[in-house]
Enzyme design. Structure first.
Site, mmCIF file in Angstrom:
data_model
loop_
_atom_site.group_PDB
_atom_site.id
_atom_site.type_symbol
_atom_site.label_atom_id
_atom_site.label_comp_id
_atom_site.label_asym_id
_atom_site.label_seq_id
_atom_site.Cartn_x
_atom_site.Cartn_y
_atom_site.Cartn_z
ATOM 1 N N SER A 49 0.848 -1.187 0.000
ATOM 2 C CA SER A 49 0.000 0.000 0.000
ATOM 3 C C SER A 49 0.889 1.245 0.000
ATOM 4 O O SER A 49 2.104 1.154 0.213
ATOM 5 C CB SER A 49 -0.879 0.015 1.255
ATOM 6 O OG SER A 49 -0.059 0.186 2.396
ATOM 7 N N ASP A 81 -1.006 -1.393 -4.164
ATOM 8 C CA ASP A 81 -2.399 -1.431 -3.696
ATOM 9 C C ASP A 81 -2.896 0.011 -3.470
ATOM 10 O O ASP A 81 -2.213 0.803 -2.806
ATOM 11 C CB ASP A 81 -2.406 -2.221 -2.370
ATOM 12 C CG ASP A 81 -3.798 -2.493 -1.848
ATOM 13 O OD1 ASP A 81 -4.724 -2.590 -2.671
ATOM 14 O OD2 ASP A 81 -3.948 -2.635 -0.611
ATOM 15 N N ASP A 103 -6.441 4.147 -7.771
ATOM 16 C CA ASP A 103 -7.718 4.261 -7.054
ATOM 17 C C ASP A 103 -8.221 5.695 -7.132
ATOM 18 O O ASP A 103 -7.826 6.559 -6.349
ATOM 19 C CB ASP A 103 -7.538 3.825 -5.591
ATOM 20 C CG ASP A 103 -8.846 3.930 -4.807
ATOM 21 O OD1 ASP A 103 -9.864 4.348 -5.408
ATOM 22 O OD2 ASP A 103 -8.848 3.611 -3.611
ATOM 23 N N HIS A 179 -12.725 -2.514 4.340
ATOM 24 C CA HIS A 179 -11.351 -2.682 4.837
ATOM 25 C C HIS A 179 -11.327 -2.652 6.363
ATOM 26 O O HIS A 179 -12.091 -1.920 6.980
ATOM 27 C CB HIS A 179 -10.455 -1.548 4.318
ATOM 28 C CG HIS A 179 -10.249 -1.564 2.840
ATOM 29 N ND1 HIS A 179 -10.784 -0.617 2.008
ATOM 30 C CD2 HIS A 179 -9.569 -2.420 2.046
ATOM 31 C CE1 HIS A 179 -10.426 -0.875 0.759
ATOM 32 N NE2 HIS A 179 -9.695 -1.963 0.746
ATOM 33 N N SER A 209 -11.151 -8.310 2.556
ATOM 34 C CA SER A 209 -11.581 -9.720 2.650
ATOM 35 C C SER A 209 -11.213 -10.398 3.960
ATOM 36 O O SER A 209 -11.648 -11.533 4.213
ATOM 37 C CB SER A 209 -10.997 -10.504 1.478
ATOM 38 O OG SER A 209 -11.221 -9.806 0.278
ATOM 39 N N SER A 210 -10.420 -9.740 4.818
ATOM 40 C CA SER A 210 -10.117 -10.325 6.135
ATOM 41 C C SER A 210 -11.401 -10.415 6.939
ATOM 42 O O SER A 210 -12.223 -9.495 6.910
ATOM 43 C CB SER A 210 -9.129 -9.438 6.899
ATOM 44 O OG SER A 210 -7.874 -9.464 6.285
ATOM 45 N N ASN A 229 -8.015 -9.561 -1.654
ATOM 46 C CA ASN A 229 -7.033 -8.793 -0.882
ATOM 47 C C ASN A 229 -7.134 -9.084 0.613
ATOM 48 O O ASN A 229 -8.223 -9.002 1.190
ATOM 49 C CB ASN A 229 -7.273 -7.291 -1.078
ATOM 50 C CG ASN A 229 -6.883 -6.823 -2.464
ATOM 51 O OD1 ASN A 229 -6.592 -7.619 -3.345
ATOM 52 N ND2 ASN A 229 -6.865 -5.517 -2.645
ATOM 53 N N THR A 232 -5.559 -7.177 7.004
ATOM 54 C CA THR A 232 -5.837 -7.206 8.450
ATOM 55 C C THR A 232 -5.552 -8.579 9.087
ATOM 56 O O THR A 232 -4.956 -8.646 10.178
ATOM 57 C CB THR A 232 -7.300 -6.790 8.702
ATOM 58 O OG1 THR A 232 -7.480 -5.471 8.173
ATOM 59 C CG2 THR A 232 -7.634 -6.781 10.185
HETATM 60 P P1 13P Z 1 -8.381 -6.174 4.805
HETATM 61 O O1 13P Z 1 -7.426 -5.383 5.628
HETATM 62 O O2 13P Z 1 -9.779 -6.063 5.269
HETATM 63 O O3 13P Z 1 -7.926 -7.577 4.623
HETATM 64 O O4 13P Z 1 -8.384 -5.520 3.337
HETATM 65 C C1 13P Z 1 -7.219 -5.547 2.574
HETATM 66 C C2 13P Z 1 -7.399 -4.842 1.284
HETATM 67 O O5 13P Z 1 -8.462 -4.844 0.695
HETATM 68 C C3 13P Z 1 -6.242 -4.154 0.710
HETATM 69 O O6 13P Z 1 -6.549 -3.427 -0.417
#
Ligand code: 13P
Length: 285
Positions: A49, A81, A103, A179, A209-210, A229, A232
């Site tokens: 990121s 990212d 983005d 996120h 997706s975490s 992705n 977290t």
């Molecule tokens: P999480 O931190 O919810 O897994 O999301 C990660 C993400 O989408 C990074 O772009």
């Protein structure tokens, strides 16, 4: 094997599975991801990121990720990212990233299209793949926050226009994830994932997706998601392992002894995700 994001995600799109894109901030995370990918024979995306690049430096992350990718027995792409800064995106391309995300999802549609197209034109000229975002995904990813009330799902008509006019390689869609950690259980709009897949016939990306239950992840993949992705859940595994080790071994001061077990824990979490996404065993030569 260092490859482009498009190579990895076209294969996933054609074969109906999803590739994990895991956020990296330091060496232990990079190694945990690569070891998990090799063990499960999964193609994988190492992504950084803007915050991660500021923390470690673009060159450090790029070189570390490229060494890991080149030495890996599985296909690996190196991806930016949520890029919002033109200069940083150019630095990533210059430093050998094989994929970047632009983005501009907070901008109005026409502006998002124009900003994305500019990056696509440059990146494609030098063989780098591009992800963009349409709709607004809620929550906080490093320095980008979208308030829950401002989150909007991706409109399939807009998505078709967006892809046609930008030439982007894969699209991040807003379908109910956010996120960061969830308070309740996320409700995904599976019909929307399917409709967008049918209309675009290209790889779709799921952010935030975490913490999404296994059943929902598997259904999202079956409806057309090809890049998932995860940030977290890796942070949580790292945090838990370090805290536990330090609490149990207050006299140990060697960073390797503290970070080594954390690397192992992250690797376990990542390998589980790869299996869950259907990527295990999909690595090609
Ligand atoms: P999480 O931190 O919810 O897994 O999301 C990660 C993400 O989408 C990074 O772009």
């Amino acid at each position: 094997m260092l490859v482009t994001g498009k190579q990895i995600l076209d294969h996933a799109h054609e074969n109906g599975y999803a590739v994990g894109a895991f956020n990296v901030n330091n060496m232990e995370i990079v190694q945990a991801i690569i070891e998990a990918a090799e063990e499960t024979k999964s193609p994988v995306i190492l992504q950084a990121s803007q915050g991660g690049l500021k923390y470690a430096g673009v060159e450090y992350i790029a070189e570390m990720a490229k060494v890991a990718a080149r030495n890996a027995s599985v296909p690996v792409a190196v991806h930016l990212d949520h890029g919002t800064d033109f200069t940083q995106i150019m630095q990533c391309i210059r430093n050998g990233f094989t994929s970047v995300m632009i983005d501009a999802s907070k901008k109005p549609l026409e502006e998002n299209i124009a900003t994305t197209k500019k990056i696509v034109d440059i990146a494609h000229a030098v063989g780098v793949s591009v992800e963009a975002e349409l709709g607004k995904i809620g929550g906080t990813e490093d320095d980008i926050t979208v308030d829950e009330k401002d989150a909007t799902f991706t409109d399939p008509d807009e998505a078709e226009k967006f892809v046609k006019e930008t030439g982007v390689d894969y699209l991040a869609i807003a379908v109910g994830t956010a996120h960061g950690p969830y308070k309740g259980e996320p409700k995904l709009d599976f019909d929307r994932i399917k409709t967008i897949k049918e209309r675009l016939n290209m790889p779709s990306v799921l952010h935030g997706s975490s913490g999404v239950p296994e059943e929902s992840i598997k259904k999202a993949v079956s409806q057309g998601i090809n890049k998932i992705n995860i940030d977290t859940d890796i942070r949580m595994a790292f945090n838990k392992a370090v805290r536990e080790f330090v609490a149990e071994n207050p006299d140990v001061y060697d960073p390797r002894k503290i970070l080594g077990p954390a690397r192992e824990e992250m690797k376990k979490v990542i390998a589980e995700k790869m299996k869950m996404f259907g990527a295990a065993g999909k690595a090609w030569k």
